[in-house]
Design a protein around this motif. Structure first.
Motif, mmCIF file in Angstrom:
data_model
loop_
_atom_site.group_PDB
_atom_site.id
_atom_site.type_symbol
_atom_site.label_atom_id
_atom_site.label_comp_id
_atom_site.label_asym_id
_atom_site.label_seq_id
_atom_site.Cartn_x
_atom_site.Cartn_y
_atom_site.Cartn_z
ATOM 1 N N THR B 51 -14.453 -4.579 -8.144
ATOM 2 C CA THR B 51 -14.634 -5.237 -9.441
ATOM 3 C C THR B 51 -13.366 -4.941 -10.232
ATOM 4 O OG1 THR B 51 -17.014 -4.988 -9.432
ATOM 5 C CG2 THR B 51 -15.976 -5.238 -11.586
ATOM 6 N N VAL B 52 -12.722 -5.974 -10.761
ATOM 7 C CA VAL B 52 -11.487 -5.752 -11.518
ATOM 8 C C VAL B 52 -11.785 -5.874 -13.003
ATOM 9 C CG1 VAL B 52 -9.179 -6.664 -12.004
ATOM 10 C CG2 VAL B 52 -9.995 -6.506 -9.651
ATOM 11 N N THR B 53 -11.346 -4.876 -13.770
ATOM 12 C CA THR B 53 -11.437 -4.950 -15.228
ATOM 13 C C THR B 53 -10.022 -5.073 -15.751
ATOM 14 O OG1 THR B 53 -11.316 -2.561 -15.558
ATOM 15 C CG2 THR B 53 -13.513 -3.514 -15.283
ATOM 16 N N ALA B 54 -9.840 -5.879 -16.783
ATOM 17 C CA ALA B 54 -8.485 -6.123 -17.282
ATOM 18 C C ALA B 54 -8.536 -6.553 -18.741
ATOM 19 C CB ALA B 54 -7.816 -7.194 -16.421
ATOM 20 N N LEU B 55 -7.374 -7.005 -19.218
ATOM 21 C CA LEU B 55 -7.232 -7.399 -20.622
ATOM 22 C C LEU B 55 -6.627 -8.788 -20.693
ATOM 23 C CD1 LEU B 55 -5.602 -4.008 -21.542
ATOM 24 C CD2 LEU B 55 -7.776 -4.770 -22.504
ATOM 25 N N GLN B 62 -3.767 -8.692 -32.408
ATOM 26 C CA GLN B 62 -3.066 -7.659 -31.646
ATOM 27 C C GLN B 62 -4.010 -7.073 -30.584
ATOM 28 O OE1 GLN B 62 0.151 -6.468 -31.905
ATOM 29 N NE2 GLN B 62 -0.164 -4.864 -30.377
ATOM 30 N N GLU B 63 -5.274 -6.871 -30.972
ATOM 31 C CA GLU B 63 -6.250 -6.249 -30.068
ATOM 32 C C GLU B 63 -6.613 -7.213 -28.942
ATOM 33 O OE1 GLU B 63 -9.663 -4.588 -32.004
ATOM 34 O OE2 GLU B 63 -10.685 -4.194 -30.110
ATOM 35 N N PRO B 64 -6.406 -6.786 -27.672
ATOM 36 C CA PRO B 64 -6.745 -7.676 -26.561
ATOM 37 C C PRO B 64 -8.259 -7.735 -26.317
ATOM 38 C CG PRO B 64 -5.863 -5.598 -25.727
ATOM 39 C CD PRO B 64 -5.860 -5.489 -27.221
ATOM 40 N N SER B 66 -11.209 -7.286 -23.587
ATOM 41 C CA SER B 66 -11.447 -6.691 -22.269
ATOM 42 C C SER B 66 -12.344 -7.627 -21.460
ATOM 43 C CB SER B 66 -12.070 -5.304 -22.414
ATOM 44 O OG SER B 66 -13.266 -5.353 -23.143
ATOM 45 N N LYS B 68 -13.932 -8.582 -17.162
ATOM 46 C CA LYS B 68 -14.166 -8.096 -15.792
ATOM 47 C C LYS B 68 -14.508 -9.266 -14.894
ATOM 48 C CE LYS B 68 -19.144 -7.162 -16.181
ATOM 49 N NZ LYS B 68 -20.231 -6.151 -16.168
ATOM 50 N N LEU B 82 -4.545 -10.676 -11.482
ATOM 51 C CA LEU B 82 -3.926 -10.083 -12.675
ATOM 52 C C LEU B 82 -2.793 -10.974 -13.187
ATOM 53 C CD1 LEU B 82 -3.838 -6.336 -11.593
ATOM 54 C CD2 LEU B 82 -5.236 -7.299 -13.425
ATOM 55 N N ILE B 96 -19.836 -10.842 -25.389
ATOM 56 C CA ILE B 96 -20.002 -10.218 -24.072
ATOM 57 C C ILE B 96 -20.676 -11.217 -23.136
ATOM 58 C CG2 ILE B 96 -21.351 -8.468 -22.814
ATOM 59 C CD1 ILE B 96 -20.819 -6.537 -25.124
ATOM 60 N N THR B 114 -16.093 -8.573 -21.800
ATOM 61 C CA THR B 114 -16.917 -7.367 -21.834
ATOM 62 C C THR B 114 -17.003 -6.779 -23.237
ATOM 63 O OG1 THR B 114 -15.073 -5.925 -21.217
ATOM 64 C CG2 THR B 114 -16.434 -6.763 -19.428
ATOM 65 N N LYS B 115 -16.480 -7.517 -24.221
ATOM 66 C CA LYS B 115 -16.745 -7.053 -25.596
ATOM 67 C C LYS B 115 -16.856 -8.235 -26.549
ATOM 68 C CE LYS B 115 -12.111 -5.937 -27.315
ATOM 69 N NZ LYS B 115 -11.231 -4.853 -27.702
ATOM 70 N N ASN B 116 -17.424 -7.951 -27.699
ATOM 71 C CA ASN B 116 -17.587 -8.979 -28.724
ATOM 72 C C ASN B 116 -16.379 -8.961 -29.640
ATOM 73 O OD1 ASN B 116 -20.190 -9.474 -27.751
ATOM 74 N ND2 ASN B 116 -21.110 -8.001 -29.153
#
Lengths: 420, 118
Positions: B51-55, B62-64, B66, B68, B82, B96, B114-116
């Motif tokens: 499982t690959v997690t990335a940005l 500025q905030e990327p 996240s 998966k 990637l 999410i 994977t985030k709001n």
């Protein structure tokens, strides 16, 4: 000064679960104080997966795991205050807190749950000689820079220490285009999980040098390189094994320390063994009405266990406020026998009202050993373990009836009986 | 041809030696001490997945974000995926589970948030 039944210091995984535990046990007047601008704590920056396998039976990333608890806190309408830094707690359970929005505030709490988590050991704690250039980060700081702020902290990276955050960052730095040259570990074994060694280092051909350390740091403004060397069994560098490695970034993953400044201000007794509070099976500290849970109590391997522990602290605090548990309770002491380190809880009441979850770290690597918990001649728990290692916390449960029936004049001894 | 693996089944970390034929097919393995290791060794040499997690970048922030892969992808495709992600830019808000890229690099697997981000 405002009165609040239960104040929770910290809105990370421990604080969130403690709030939920307290609410579900009937408490309604709860307040979470969080110093950052969002709930979730360190999970916000842990974007890798592997969280929640134990609790939710699925592998989640850190932010996803945190969100499940944040959603619950919102569903219960539990109040929380962000950007609020607690400056002081005293033994009367008066909390002093400062924020841009409210200025200085004081709360008088019926019960407090300490959920401040832990912090990374910095360069200063290592005594590594060398120049004081930029480019040296703790692994967690680099993780925050990359995952939350969108920066690339460096391009040629050496990692000192093989803790899990360092291993996770080896893979992350590789993913974002940096070259990770090696991971250097002073011990003859890694402190990280096997899974992380394989999936973060081996997968990307990053060498792990065991029994090696950084002995010099070079660079006037920015880091230009480090000197590493092999160490002997007393951890002294061996002459002739020095090796210069050109790099612009050094990440430190050399251990975590519970953050107990506030606990000490309140007069909470700290165990030299765990660097966290001394607690009983309800997670109450030496100060009545102050409870502790999560990494501020002892550093965990898995967040699932932080959540479980914190829910219990929440329930205990709710019971305390309902006066169910007030008054002095006498305790049986827990003694660490052969091979046992950092045990929690350190004491158990003579008549616990629930089964007691025990956690400790083995002092060394043991194969085919037996874990036992006994009071005098009476064995309360025994289990054979194929392998025990300091990197993996041991968990087991003692039955409340067995504890209540055990001889009250004797302590509970937990030990590892080594294979012959 | 032989290949060495470290089992990830438990802290024991058995060193497993896998024998492969000339076409890279699994023949046999040794060094494991339980069935977890036996199974792991075969899977890991025949079809390793992660499982690959990335940005990914968020327009104007500025905030990327996240992300998966919704399921594990073949290990050999990690760097292709990637590289593909570097071209992706999402627009807030994101929740999410939102699909960011469908059928990532022809793996048949989608990339999810994977985030709001509000």
């Amino acid at each position: 000064m405002k009165n609040v039944d239960i104040v929770i210091i910290g809105g990370g995984p421990a604080g969130l679960a403690a709030a939920i535990g307290a609410y579900e046990a009937g408490a309604r007047d709860i307040l979470i104080l969080e110093r950052e601008n969002a709930l979730g704590g360190i999970l916000k920056q842990c974007i890798h997966n592997g969280f929640g396998l134990h609790t939710f039976k699925e592998e989640l990333t850190g932010p996803e795991y945190a969100q499940r608890f944040i959603d619950k806190v919102r569903e219960y309408n539990i109040p929380y205050q962000l950007d609020s830094m607690v400056l002081d707690i005293n033994a009367e359970k008066v909390i002093t807190c400062v924020s841009r929005e409210h200025g200085v505030q004081q709360f008088k709490a019926g019960a407090i749950i300490l959920c401040m988590g832990c912090r990374e050991r910095p360069r200063g704690a290592l005594g590594t000689p060398g120049e004081r250039c930029s480019g040296i980060f703790t692994a967690g700081t680099a993780q925050k820079l990359v995952n939350l702020e969108g920066y690339l902290p460096g391009k040629k990276v050496v990692i000192l220490g093989s803790g899990d955050i360092g291993l996770i960052m080896a893979r992350r730095m590789t993913f974002i285009g940096a070259e990770v040259l090696c991971c250097v570990e002073v011990m003859p074994f890694s402190g990280g999980l096997k899974r992380n060694i394989v999936q973060c280092l081996d997968d990307y051909n990053i060498p792990l040098y065991l029994s090696h350390t950084v002995i010099d740091i070079h660079g006037k403004d920015r880091l230009t390189g480090v000197t590493i060397a092999e160490v002997d069994s007393h951890m002294n560098p061996i002459a002739g094994t020095e090796q210069y490695i050109e790099c612009d970034t050094l990440l430190l993953s050399v251990g975590l320390l519970p953050e107990n400044e506030l606990s000490e201000m309140a007069g909470v007794k700290i165990s030299p063994n765990t660097s966290g509070a001394v607690v009983d099976e309800t997670l109450q500290t030496s100060v009545p009405g102050i409870f502790a849970a999560g990494n501020v109590l002892h550093v965990h391997d898995l967040v699932d266990f932080v959540s479980e522990e914190s829910e219990l602290a929440g329930k205990s605090a709710a019971n305390y406020v309902k006066q169910a548990q007030q008054g002095t309770v006498s305790h049986r002491q827990v003694v660490m026998g052969n091979g046992v380190n950092a045990i929690v809880p350190q004491q158990i009441s003579f008549t616990p009202d629930h089964d007691v979850h025990m956690m400790f770290r083995p002092r060394a690597v043991y194969k085919g050993a037996v874990i036992t918990a006994s009071v005098g001649e009476q064995t309360l728990y025994t289990k054979k373990a194929r392998i025990l290692a300091p990197g993996e916390m041991v968990n087991f449960t003692l039955k409340k009836d067995d504890l209540t029936a055990a001889n009250p004049d004797l302590p509970l001894t937990v030990e590892i009986k080594e294979a012959a | 041809m032989n290949k060495m693996l470290t089992c990830i089944g438990c802290p024991m970390g058995c060193q497993i030696e896998v024998e492969l034929d000339d076409n890279g097919n699994f023949v046999s393995s040794k060094g494991w001490s339980c069935n977890i290791g036996k199974r792991y060794a075969q899977e890991e040499v025949t079809a390793p997945v992660r499982t690959v997690t990335a940005l990914v970048e968020v327009e104007g922030r500025q905030e990327p974000l996240s992300v998966k892969t919704a399921n594990p992808i073949p290990k050999g495709k990690i760097f292709d995926c990637l590289a593909e992600l570097k071209k992706v830019k999402v627009h807030a808000p994101v929740a999410i589970g939102d699909v960011v890229v469908e059928n990532l690099c022809d793996t048949g697997i989608s990339l999810v948030a994977t985030k709001n981000i509000l």
